[in-house]
Design a protein around this motif. Structure first.
Motif, PDB file in Angstrom:
ATOM      1  N   ARG A 207      -2.262 -11.524 -15.072  1.00 54.63           N
ATOM      2  CA  ARG A 207      -1.498 -10.883 -14.016  1.00 54.63           C
ATOM      3  C   ARG A 207      -1.521  -9.368 -14.088  1.00 54.63           C
TER       4      ARG A 207
ATOM      5  N   SER B 126       2.596   1.783  -3.250  1.00 54.42           N
ATOM      6  CA  SER B 126       1.591   2.232  -4.209  1.00 54.42           C
ATOM      7  C   SER B 126       1.385   3.739  -4.105  1.00 54.42           C
ATOM      8  N   ARG B 127       1.329   4.231  -2.889  1.00 55.23           N
ATOM      9  CA  ARG B 127       1.153   5.675  -2.709  1.00 55.23           C
ATOM     10  C   ARG B 127       2.357   6.454  -3.199  1.00 55.23           C
TER      11      ARG B 127
ATOM     12  N   ALA C 176      -3.283   9.469  -2.151  1.00 58.32           N
ATOM     13  CA  ALA C 176      -1.952  10.059  -2.250  1.00 58.32           C
ATOM     14  C   ALA C 176      -1.938  11.228  -3.226  1.00 58.32           C
ATOM     15  N   ALA C 177      -2.810  11.173  -4.224  1.00 62.15           N
ATOM     16  CA  ALA C 177      -2.867  12.253  -5.211  1.00 62.15           C
ATOM     17  C   ALA C 177      -3.833  13.349  -4.798  1.00 62.15           C
TER      18      ALA C 177
ATOM     19  N   ARG D  67      -8.556  -1.360  -3.044  1.00 69.21           N
ATOM     20  CA  ARG D  67      -7.828  -0.707  -1.962  1.00 69.21           C
ATOM     21  C   ARG D  67      -6.580  -0.011  -2.496  1.00 69.21           C
ATOM     22  N   GLU D  68      -5.876  -0.700  -3.377  1.00 68.44           N
ATOM     23  CA  GLU D  68      -4.652  -0.114  -3.912  1.00 68.44           C
ATOM     24  C   GLU D  68      -4.950   1.167  -4.689  1.00 68.44           C
TER      25      GLU D  68
ATOM     26  N   SER E  82      -5.955   3.975  -2.468  1.00 69.63           N
ATOM     27  CA  SER E  82      -4.750   4.432  -1.794  1.00 69.63           C
ATOM     28  C   SER E  82      -3.983   5.422  -2.656  1.00 69.63           C
ATOM     29  N   ARG E  83      -3.893   5.102  -3.926  1.00 68.90           N
ATOM     30  CA  ARG E  83      -3.177   6.001  -4.831  1.00 68.90           C
ATOM     31  C   ARG E  83      -3.911   7.316  -5.002  1.00 68.90           C
ATOM     32  N   LEU E  84      -5.217   7.232  -5.059  1.00 70.62           N
ATOM     33  CA  LEU E  84      -5.980   8.459  -5.259  1.00 70.62           C
ATOM     34  C   LEU E  84      -5.918   9.342  -4.018  1.00 70.62           C
TER      35      LEU E  84
ATOM     36  N   GLU F 287       7.295   2.250 -11.357  1.00 69.07           N
ATOM     37  CA  GLU F 287       7.187   0.807 -11.520  1.00 69.07           C
ATOM     38  C   GLU F 287       8.009   0.352 -12.714  1.00 69.07           C
TER      39      GLU F 287
ATOM     40  N   VAL G 202       4.377   5.575  -5.512  1.00 67.49           N
ATOM     41  CA  VAL G 202       4.360   5.586  -6.969  1.00 67.49           C
ATOM     42  C   VAL G 202       3.407   6.667  -7.457  1.00 67.49           C
ATOM     43  N   ALA G 203       2.260   6.765  -6.788  1.00 67.81           N
ATOM     44  CA  ALA G 203       1.286   7.787  -7.181  1.00 67.81           C
ATOM     45  C   ALA G 203       1.862   9.185  -7.011  1.00 67.81           C
TER      46      ALA G 203
ATOM     47  N   GLU H 102       0.825  -1.206   0.000  1.00 65.93           N
ATOM     48  CA  GLU H 102       0.000   0.000   0.000  1.00 65.93           C
ATOM     49  C   GLU H 102       0.863   1.261   0.000  1.00 65.93           C
TER      50      GLU H 102
ATOM     51  N   GLY I 250       8.075  -5.151 -15.035  1.00 61.06           N
ATOM     52  CA  GLY I 250       7.589  -6.346 -14.366  1.00 61.06           C
ATOM     53  C   GLY I 250       6.667  -6.082 -13.203  1.00 61.06           C
ATOM     54  N   GLY I 251       6.396  -4.843 -12.913  1.00 67.26           N
ATOM     55  CA  GLY I 251       5.481  -4.535 -11.820  1.00 67.26           C
ATOM     56  C   GLY I 251       6.180  -4.253 -10.508  1.00 67.26           C
TER      57      GLY I 251
END
Lengths: 244, 244
Positions: free
Chosen positions: B18, A65-66, B69-70, B61-62, B65-67, A75, A68-69, A62, A78-79
């Motif tokens: 994936r 992820s933030r 953060a933005a 959730r991910e 979470s990013r939104l 990323e 990255v945002a 989590e 490969g993720g």
DNA sequence: CCAGCGCGATTGTGATCTCATATTGTGATC
DNA sequence: GATCACAATATGAGATCACAATCGCGCTGG
């Protein structure tokens, strides 16, 4: 501060407190990016980081992820996520945008500055000068950040602050790396001008001082950056562990 | 586009591809925020959204979470996330920052503009004018966004674009709401000036046009905003489902 | 009739599991 | 000796489970 291993659902101590682990992780990561615990280019492994922090990969995911945002991490194909290497053009862009945004924030802050602000900034700057004297990279970066953010915070803008934080997270790792290079100057001379302009209530001069400070830093950073960002003339492995 | 229900680990079809579900979800949410599928103040439930999208709460959730953060969403005290209500001061801040950042992006874009850009923008603007004529809110917002972003994209700045996107995500829901209010003007007259300035290669005039466009929009938005943001004079429930 | 209380439904969080894919290391072949 | 193919490993993504905190709502007592 250390995060207690909260593994094994069952039995004994360490009741799982709700929703606070990821805050620790976020704090850890943000600080880690700022103080150079992570090398540009380094890929972050969920499991490794989680193991290092004593949690499961979930909160780490989590947080990454933030980040990255917020453009603090990127990323890979490969993720996975890694600390970006800043090409000189992007570095230049970044500092041009910094001048614009932080200049505005500084000017706005100067107009709204209360009586306590000047004293607070003076105190922080004293500590910064001490850190420079001691060649203490961590405290140098830390107090410099505190100086800038304390000033900008006084603008009271809920819109500008997150943008500025995003920018700082982006150049943070590169900034640290650059301070390891002998030819990189350690300089806080602009802060004096900023403080005296602030004392006189000259908002435009405060803005000018901040812009000059940023421009100087940007030029210095660019001068030590190669085509793939800042590379050290000596080997330095990623530090996955640090105290904070 | 519809996301296939990929439930039940076992048996039959729909092998789990994936790492692409969350991209769909992100796209869905971003678009939803832009086109007003979510009402300011509305709290998002992980499970509800996940059920609506046919996935588990995890990718949702991910994305949320990013939104957060933005700054596109905010967390409540209880840890839920909701669409923020913009107080007038923040709205005003937001548009002041938009003027600065998007003005800069537009000026930079005008300086680097290739021959195809003008034609592309003209085409988009035609579609926008048609949408305005038809009072088609969705296409109106969509083409207006496309107009601005196509222009800014031409600046080639990897630093400015994410910042601008963050800003648009913040005022997006409020913007949509405001267009539902009868007294709100539907206006794209500034675009004509921008296009002609761009044709003449007057970067400063392009910037001026963008700033004027943003200022006009901001004033109109502020004029219909109450102390707790834009509220509709009639009831309107949140739309959790929409096609995209 | 209203305030305070308590119980149940809902929700977010973190752990664990599984799977598909990316990566790496090894060995065989040219 | 270099290159390619295949296998072993590592890694991220998504699903599911368990749990605790929160919110809502009705009940009860004043």
């Amino acid at each position: 501060m250390r995060i207690d291993k909260a593994h094994s659902n069952g039995s004994d101590g360490a009741k799982r407190a709700r929703g606070h682990v990821h805050e620790h992780v976020l704090h850890y990561m943000r600080r880690g990016l700022m103080i150079g615990a992570f090398v540009p280019g380094q890929v972050m492994s969920l499991r490794k980081l989680a193991a290092g922090l004593g949690t499961s990969p979930m909160p780490v995911r989590e947080v990454l992820s933030r980040l990255v945002a917020a453009s603090a991490l990127e990323e890979t194909a490969g993720g996975s996520v890694r600390v970006p290497k800043l090409r000189p053009e992007k570095l230049s862009d970044l500092f041009a945008v910094r001048e614009m945004i932080e200049g505005t924030a500084a000017e706005s802050a100067a107009k709204k500055a209360g009586p306590g602000l000047l004293a607070e900034l003076n105190g922080i700057n004293e500590q910064l000068l001490t850190a420079i004297e001691k060649r203490d990279i961590l405290n140098c970066l830390s107090f410099n950040q505190k100086f800038h953010f304390t000033l900008y915070e006084a603008s009271g803008s809920e819109v500008l602050m997150p943008l500025i934080e995003s920018l700082w997270l982006q150049f943070g790792p590169t900034m640290y790396m650059s301070l390891l290079i002998p030819s990189m100057p350690w300089n806080a001379s602009d802060h004096k001008d900023i403080l005296s302009a602030l004392k006189d209530g000259h908002a435009a001069a405060v803005k000018k001082g901040i812009v000059h400070d940023i421009r100087t830093t940007g030029k210095a950073l660019l001068s030590v950056a190669g085509p793939d960002g800042v590379d050290l003339p000596f080997a330095r492995g990623p530090e996955l562990q640090f105290d904070y």
